[in-house]
Write a protein that holds these residues in place. Structure first.
Motif, PDB file in Angstrom:
ATOM      1  N   TYR A 466       0.736  -1.285  -0.049  1.00 39.97           N
ATOM      2  CA  TYR A 466      -0.057   0.044   0.000  1.00 39.97           C
ATOM      3  C   TYR A 466       0.923   1.208   0.113  1.00 39.97           C
ATOM      4  CZ  TYR A 466      -3.707  -3.356   1.147  1.00 39.97           C
ATOM      5  OH  TYR A 466      -4.575  -4.462   1.028  1.00 39.97           O
ATOM      6  N   PHE A 467       0.395   2.102  -0.569  1.00 34.53           N
ATOM      7  CA  PHE A 467       1.078   3.474  -0.726  1.00 34.53           C
ATOM      8  C   PHE A 467      -0.028   4.602  -0.699  1.00 34.53           C
ATOM      9  CE2 PHE A 467       2.730   0.510  -4.024  1.00 34.53           C
ATOM     10  CZ  PHE A 467       4.147   0.843  -3.992  1.00 34.53           C
ATOM     11  N   GLN A 468       0.462   5.538   0.211  1.00 32.62           N
ATOM     12  CA  GLN A 468      -0.565   6.561   0.487  1.00 32.62           C
ATOM     13  C   GLN A 468       0.268   8.116   0.327  1.00 32.62           C
ATOM     14  OE1 GLN A 468      -2.635   7.647   4.387  1.00 32.62           O
ATOM     15  NE2 GLN A 468      -4.233   7.111   3.246  1.00 32.62           N
ATOM     16  N   PHE A 469      -0.087   8.931  -0.494  1.00 27.77           N
ATOM     17  CA  PHE A 469       0.363  10.282  -0.980  1.00 27.77           C
ATOM     18  C   PHE A 469      -0.338  11.226  -0.391  1.00 27.77           C
ATOM     19  CE2 PHE A 469       1.720   7.939  -4.938  1.00 27.77           C
ATOM     20  CZ  PHE A 469       2.616   7.184  -4.499  1.00 27.77           C
ATOM     21  N   LEU A 470       0.069  12.042   0.475  1.00 29.51           N
ATOM     22  CA  LEU A 470      -0.778  13.283   1.128  1.00 29.51           C
ATOM     23  C   LEU A 470      -0.120  14.433   0.806  1.00 29.51           C
ATOM     24  CD1 LEU A 470      -0.592  11.553   4.839  1.00 29.51           C
ATOM     25  CD2 LEU A 470      -2.519  11.542   3.282  1.00 29.51           C
ATOM     26  N   THR A 471      -1.051  15.408   0.136  1.00 33.08           N
ATOM     27  CA  THR A 471      -0.420  16.629  -0.297  1.00 33.08           C
ATOM     28  C   THR A 471      -1.389  17.736   0.482  1.00 33.08           C
ATOM     29  OG1 THR A 471       0.007  15.582  -2.588  1.00 33.08           O
ATOM     30  CG2 THR A 471       0.125  18.041  -2.201  1.00 33.08           C
ATOM     31  N   TYR A 472      -0.900  18.507   1.400  1.00 30.81           N
ATOM     32  CA  TYR A 472      -1.319  19.622   1.884  1.00 30.81           C
ATOM     33  C   TYR A 472      -1.017  20.753   1.054  1.00 30.81           C
ATOM     34  CZ  TYR A 472      -0.900  16.716   6.020  1.00 30.81           C
ATOM     35  OH  TYR A 472      -0.865  15.658   6.984  1.00 30.81           O
ATOM     36  N   TYR A 473      -1.745  21.707   0.597  1.00 32.43           N
ATOM     37  CA  TYR A 473      -1.571  22.863  -0.140  1.00 32.43           C
ATOM     38  C   TYR A 473      -2.602  23.809  -0.225  1.00 32.43           C
ATOM     39  CZ  TYR A 473      -4.827  21.375  -3.760  1.00 32.43           C
ATOM     40  OH  TYR A 473      -6.001  20.931  -4.465  1.00 32.43           O
ATOM     41  N   GLN A 474      -2.385  25.069  -0.452  1.00 32.26           N
ATOM     42  CA  GLN A 474      -3.295  26.100  -0.607  1.00 32.26           C
ATOM     43  C   GLN A 474      -3.666  26.383  -1.850  1.00 32.26           C
ATOM     44  OE1 GLN A 474      -1.401  29.784   1.160  1.00 32.26           O
ATOM     45  NE2 GLN A 474      -3.420  30.854   0.879  1.00 32.26           N
ATOM     46  N   HIS A 475      -4.917  26.054  -1.839  1.00 30.37           N
ATOM     47  CA  HIS A 475      -5.682  25.911  -3.345  1.00 30.37           C
ATOM     48  C   HIS A 475      -5.344  27.339  -4.019  1.00 30.37           C
ATOM     49  CE1 HIS A 475      -9.337  25.737  -6.064  1.00 30.37           C
ATOM     50  NE2 HIS A 475      -8.401  24.359  -6.115  1.00 30.37           N
ATOM     51  N   SER A 476      -5.591  27.690  -5.420  1.00 30.62           N
ATOM     52  CA  SER A 476      -5.571  28.792  -5.766  1.00 30.62           C
ATOM     53  C   SER A 476      -6.639  29.782  -5.152  1.00 30.62           C
ATOM     54  CB  SER A 476      -5.381  28.668  -7.332  1.00 30.62           C
ATOM     55  OG  SER A 476      -6.454  27.917  -7.788  1.00 30.62           O
ATOM     56  N   THR A 477      -7.773  29.188  -4.845  1.00 25.64           N
ATOM     57  CA  THR A 477      -8.836  30.002  -4.029  1.00 25.64           C
ATOM     58  C   THR A 477      -8.473  30.586  -2.806  1.00 25.64           C
ATOM     59  OG1 THR A 477      -9.788  28.042  -3.192  1.00 25.64           O
ATOM     60  CG2 THR A 477     -10.668  28.814  -5.343  1.00 25.64           C
ATOM     61  N   GLY A 478      -7.170  30.063  -2.342  1.00 22.30           N
ATOM     62  CA  GLY A 478      -6.867  30.354  -1.065  1.00 22.30           C
ATOM     63  C   GLY A 478      -7.050  29.499   0.012  1.00 22.30           C
ATOM     64  N   GLU A 479      -7.977  28.790  -0.079  1.00 24.70           N
ATOM     65  CA  GLU A 479      -8.383  27.748   0.786  1.00 24.70           C
ATOM     66  C   GLU A 479      -7.270  26.710   1.275  1.00 24.70           C
ATOM     67  OE1 GLU A 479     -12.249  27.008  -0.187  1.00 24.70           O
ATOM     68  OE2 GLU A 479     -11.569  25.061  -1.079  1.00 24.70           O
ATOM     69  N   MET A 480      -7.190  26.065   2.398  1.00 21.45           N
ATOM     70  CA  MET A 480      -6.134  24.855   2.821  1.00 21.45           C
ATOM     71  C   MET A 480      -6.747  23.653   2.235  1.00 21.45           C
ATOM     72  SD  MET A 480      -3.406  26.267   3.306  1.00 21.45           S
ATOM     73  CE  MET A 480      -2.302  24.798   3.536  1.00 21.45           C
ATOM     74  N   ARG A 481      -5.890  22.858   1.579  1.00 21.38           N
ATOM     75  CA  ARG A 481      -6.491  21.653   1.031  1.00 21.38           C
ATOM     76  C   ARG A 481      -5.557  20.476   1.519  1.00 21.38           C
ATOM     77  NH1 ARG A 481      -9.900  21.715  -3.693  1.00 21.38           N
ATOM     78  NH2 ARG A 481     -11.596  23.356  -3.655  1.00 21.38           N
ATOM     79  N   LEU A 482      -6.375  19.025   1.547  1.00 22.55           N
ATOM     80  CA  LEU A 482      -5.531  17.986   1.812  1.00 22.55           C
ATOM     81  C   LEU A 482      -5.887  16.942   0.658  1.00 22.55           C
ATOM     82  CD1 LEU A 482      -3.423  15.776   3.093  1.00 22.55           C
ATOM     83  CD2 LEU A 482      -5.172  15.310   4.617  1.00 22.55           C
ATOM     84  N   ARG A 483      -4.926  16.690  -0.333  1.00 23.18           N
ATOM     85  CA  ARG A 483      -5.294  15.596  -1.094  1.00 23.18           C
ATOM     86  C   ARG A 483      -4.748  14.400  -0.708  1.00 23.18           C
ATOM     87  NH1 ARG A 483      -5.871  15.425  -7.329  1.00 23.18           N
ATOM     88  NH2 ARG A 483      -6.448  17.381  -7.327  1.00 23.18           N
ATOM     89  N   VAL A 484      -5.580  13.385  -0.607  1.00 23.88           N
ATOM     90  CA  VAL A 484      -5.200  12.111  -0.293  1.00 23.88           C
ATOM     91  C   VAL A 484      -5.394  10.851  -1.564  1.00 23.88           C
ATOM     92  CG1 VAL A 484      -5.370  10.074   1.204  1.00 23.88           C
ATOM     93  CG2 VAL A 484      -5.715  12.531   1.932  1.00 23.88           C
ATOM     94  N   THR A 485      -4.198  10.388  -1.935  1.00 26.68           N
ATOM     95  CA  THR A 485      -4.230   9.349  -2.761  1.00 26.68           C
ATOM     96  C   THR A 485      -3.736   7.979  -2.166  1.00 26.68           C
ATOM     97  OG1 THR A 485      -4.000  10.623  -4.777  1.00 26.68           O
ATOM     98  CG2 THR A 485      -3.315   8.517  -5.042  1.00 26.68           C
ATOM     99  N   THR A 486      -4.475   6.987  -2.048  1.00 32.28           N
ATOM    100  CA  THR A 486      -4.256   5.625  -1.635  1.00 32.28           C
ATOM    101  C   THR A 486      -4.174   4.691  -2.696  1.00 32.28           C
ATOM    102  OG1 THR A 486      -5.338   6.296   0.211  1.00 32.28           O
ATOM    103  CG2 THR A 486      -4.615   4.214   0.249  1.00 32.28           C
ATOM    104  N   LEU A 487      -3.069   3.719  -2.693  1.00 29.66           N
ATOM    105  CA  LEU A 487      -2.752   2.893  -3.770  1.00 29.66           C
ATOM    106  C   LEU A 487      -2.434   1.439  -3.358  1.00 29.66           C
ATOM    107  CD1 LEU A 487      -0.171   4.604  -6.133  1.00 29.66           C
ATOM    108  CD2 LEU A 487      -2.671   4.655  -6.494  1.00 29.66           C
ATOM    109  N   SER A 488      -3.040   0.482  -4.024  1.00 28.69           N
ATOM    110  CA  SER A 488      -2.334  -0.885  -3.875  1.00 28.69           C
ATOM    111  C   SER A 488      -1.882  -1.442  -4.947  1.00 28.69           C
ATOM    112  CB  SER A 488      -3.708  -1.401  -2.990  1.00 28.69           C
ATOM    113  OG  SER A 488      -3.356  -2.797  -3.182  1.00 28.69           O
ATOM    114  N   ARG A 489      -0.711  -2.018  -4.775  1.00 29.42           N
ATOM    115  CA  ARG A 489      -0.248  -2.813  -5.912  1.00 29.42           C
ATOM    116  C   ARG A 489       0.195  -4.265  -5.422  1.00 29.42           C
ATOM    117  NH1 ARG A 489      -1.926   0.771  -8.442  1.00 29.42           N
ATOM    118  NH2 ARG A 489      -1.170   1.915 -10.149  1.00 29.42           N
TER     119      ARG A 489
END
Ligand SMILES: [Zn+2]
Length: 750
Positions: A466-489
């Motif tokens: 399993y792999f999980q990629f977490l990206t916290y970032y300030q979206h171009s609209t100004g709000e804070m987001r957390l993108r979570v991608t979870t994969l299994s191979r």
């Protein structure tokens, strides 16, 4: 390949091995590392954005995801990374297999969380740093491009202006009636304290005690900040009048000297000013540079014209006198910018080199944009700059303040990332900072398989990684987001696993990983021989995954999964990433910076350009990237990513010169001429930076842009070539010869 692209369409990930070699030894036998190209904020229109905070495993902090095993009765979920049992909090009480929260839907392996309380009030900040040591004509082009850009800035954004040549000038925008600037000597680096002192930040206040990083939070008044950073809507007039008045650097230049240009001091002043005024906000330094830096700690060449600007040969022999000092300076600047959370964007427009090779580290570690063009009047610059601000046509989705983290199953760990980011060096956790990122930013993640033995079949264990990629970032609209991608191979090991590995091989992703790796090794490993390394890798791959009888080259074949991989390696060997001596160090740095941030499809075009043929005989069709594609009655469209070439065969060129396309009876010819133009427009519209468009005729001087990219199947030393075609003057081996050698070596390997 289609299924790999489908996975990319869901998660923004392409992996070289989609069935993972399960042990350290197996992975090393696979030669190409277990790796992924991931686009952290690739837009997915149907991806849910959840208005609440994510649930995290109380042991390893990974985020609840569709691979978690859920016990609906006990209200418990088991973390797939560490097998910890976690209780759902009370607000998940109504959860059941018919009432799943979105983050457990099997199709939402990529999802975003938006924290409602965290919307940032900080506006985007743009600090323009403008070179004035350029000729009048360039000055006029640059002014007009900047005026247009200022008109496109979001109203709430804050803007500042620094100009430089012999001196650095920080412009006060707060008082439009009396234009006022602060000047700094270009030859000396200015510390942040000196800068604040000199600019009167502490006029009405005692200076904060030493050792404190000055910033909005510790003492700078908003009035003093507002002298240099103003809302775009308030200062458009002031900015435009300053730009209008802006003169080229007035200091005389002796005939045997280069212009005085203190690029590094100007960038250092810009960084310190932003560090003092808006630390931690999404601020960008946009540097517009029109020539080589000759002054200050980041100078790349002396003013004396008899000293040439460093070439690849000089760098190779370690005989570029300014190089290491300048790189060291920009490494420190990168560190400062990363610490402040700020981005450096570079617009380098000159016939000469300006120092992109030295500046690379600061642009790349902060996730900045880079554009390289011959002139501020060239469409590559003008149209690219417009793209940065204009959102109707094409939205780059500029975002800021990113932090990227990876969680993996315990038998696998991340070895490193190649891409526009900076390591946070946070001890055992794997985290990187992305000061600037956009919808295209793609990271190359290299993994290491830790497991050394195949577990006993009697021990119950999962055969999934399993792999999980977490990206916290300030979206171009100004709000804070957390993108979570979870994969299994699935992983495989032991005898019989080879067919599974083959079935999961993504040769495009693998080629791109190899391209990033070879570029990286060429930069950091002394004495590295890229051709030898690539050839060895390819021979290993072919002898392990090819189908053949030992010592019989003619029996050799590759599964369709691998069949174009040798061709990719052939073109990679010939590409601008490996054959650096055909370009300047600035160009090489530029090509590699773009390779290092693009997705698989775009990178493949950089490695192996695409070629389309247009003729009366057929509909437009892909042509082999071979000199045999040239014919007198054809038009070719070459896309090598950085350059797009429309090449008219000699007959087509004659007809065009005769004006046939303007005659009503030759409508079909007019259509034929137009088709590649339309197709190239479509490519250009989708790309950043805007590629250079070259329109040329067979036997014309510009035709070299096409010929350089073609496989030399017919050269001046091969027997007879076909009529109306062309030959390439080169001693390079052709792909046919290359493949022959490869098969011979692969079957003799073991
Ligand atoms: Zn866990």
């Amino acid at each position: 390949m289609a299924e790999f692209m489908e996975l990319e369409g869901q998660d923004g990930v392409r992996m070289a091995w989609n069935v993972v070699p399960g042990t350290k030894q197996e992975a090393s036998n696979c030669v190409v590392p277990v790796s992924a190209i991931y686009t952290p904020i690739k837009p997915f229109p149907s991806m849910p954005v959840l208005p609440y905070a994510p649930l995290r495993c109380r042991n390893c902090r990974s985020v609840l995801n569709p691979f978690s095993i859920v016990d609906f009765t006990a209200k418990i979920w088991i973390c797939p990374f560490c097998f910890q049992r976690n209780h759902f909090p009370p607000h998940y009480a109504s959860i059941s297999d018919e009432n799943l929260p979105a983050e457990l839907f099997p199709q939402y392996t990529t999802i975003e969380y938006q924290s409602p309380g965290e919307a940032s009030s900080l506006p985007p900040v743009f600090m323009f740093v403008v070179d004035t040591s350029i000729i009048e004509e360039e000055m006029a082009f640059l002014k007009s491009a900047l005026t247009q850009a200022i008109g496109l800035l979001p109203d709430n954004s804050l803007v500042g202006l620094i100009t430089f040549g012999t001196l650095v000038h920080v412009h006060e925008l707060g008082f439009s009636t009396i234009p006022k600037t602060y000047a700094f000597k270009g030859s000396k680096d200015v510390s942040k304290d000196q800068l604040l002192e000199q600019m009167g930040f502490f006029l009405n206040k005692p200076k904060p005690s030493t050792g404190v990083i000055a910033g909005a939070r510790d003492g700078l008044s908003s009035e003093s900040i507002a002298r240099f950073l103003l809302p775009a809507s308030d200062c458009e007039f002031a900015l435009n009048s300053i730009l209008e008045e802006l003169q080229k650097d007035p200091w005389p230049i002796p005939v045997d000297q280069r212009a005085s240009r203190c690029t590094s001091t100007a960038l250092s002043v810009a960084a310190s000013l932003l560090g003092a005024c808006v630390p931690g906000s999404g601020a960008r330094i946009m540097a517009f540079i029109g020539g080589p830096s000759t002054e200050g700690p980041g100078a790349i060449v002396s003013k004396n014209l008899s000293e040439p600007i460093r070439s690849h040969k000089d760098l190779d022999k370690d005989s570029a006198p300014h190089y290491h000092k300048a790189v060291k300076f920009y490494e420190a600047l990168a560190k400062q910018l990363v610490h402040q959370g700020h981005v450096l964007d570079l617009f380098a427009c000159a016939l000469d080199q300006v120092g992109v090779a030295e500046l690379k580290v600061a642009v790349e570690r902060t996730g900045g944009l880079v554009v390289l063009a011959e002139s501020f009047g060239h469409s590559v610059f003008k149209d690219s700059l417009r793209c940065v601000f204009q959102s109707e046509d094409k939205d780059l989705g500029l975002s800021s303040n990113g932090i990227f983290e990876i969680n993996c199953s315990k038998d696998i760990k991340v070895q490193g990332i190649l891409g526009p980011c900076a390591s946070l060096e946070k001890g055992s956790t794997s985290a990187w900072k992305l000061c600037g990122l956009d919808q295209a930013t793609s990271l190359c993640l290299i993994f290491e398989i830790v497991k050394t033995d195949i577990p006993d079949a009697t021990v119950q264990s999962s055969n999934q990684f399993y792999f999980q990629f977490l990206t916290y970032y300030q979206h171009s609209t100004g709000e804070m987001r957390l993108r979570v991608t979870t994969l299994s191979r699935r992983w495989v090991a032991g005898p019989g696993s080879i067919q599974d590995l083959i079935a999961g091989f993504d040769q495009e992703a693998a080629a791109v990983v190899m391209a990033r790796l070879v570029s990286f090794k060429m930069e950091i490993e002394a004495e590295f021989d890229p051709i030898r390394w690539l050839d060895k890798t390819l021979i290993h791959i072919c002898s392990r995954f090819g189908d053949y009888q030992k010592d019989s080259p003619s029996s050799f074949s590759l599964s369709p999964r691998f069949s174009i991989f040798p061709q990719f390696m052939f073109h990679l060997r010939r590409s601008q990433f490996v054959q650096v001596f055909n370009n300047s160090p600035d160009e090489t740095a530029y090509f590699r910076m773009i390779l290092n941030r693009e997705n698989v499809a775009n990178s493949v075009v950089m490695i192996q350009p695409s070629l389309i043929s247009y003729s009366f005989q057929s509909v437009p069709e892909p042509a082999l990237l071979d000199v045999a594609a040239i014919a007198a009655d054809r038009i070719l469209l070459l896309d090598s990513y950085f350059t797009i070439v429309i090449f008219h065969g000699s007959t087509i060129a004659q007809w065009r010169k005769a004006g046939y396309h303007n005659q009503p009876e030759h409508q079909a010819f007019a259509q034929l001429l137009l088709a590649p133009r339309d197709d190239s427009d479509a490519i250009i519209k989708d790309r950043f930076p805007i590629p250079r468009l070259v329109i040329c005729d067979q036997h014309g001087s510009q035709a070299r842009f096409l010929l350089a990219k073609l496989n030399p199947s017919a050269t001046y030393n091969s027997e007879g070539h076909h009529p109306g075609g062309d030959i390439i003057f080169t001693d390079d081996v052709s792909f046919g010869v290359f493949l022959d050698h490869l098969q011979r070596l692969a079957v003799n390997k073991i």
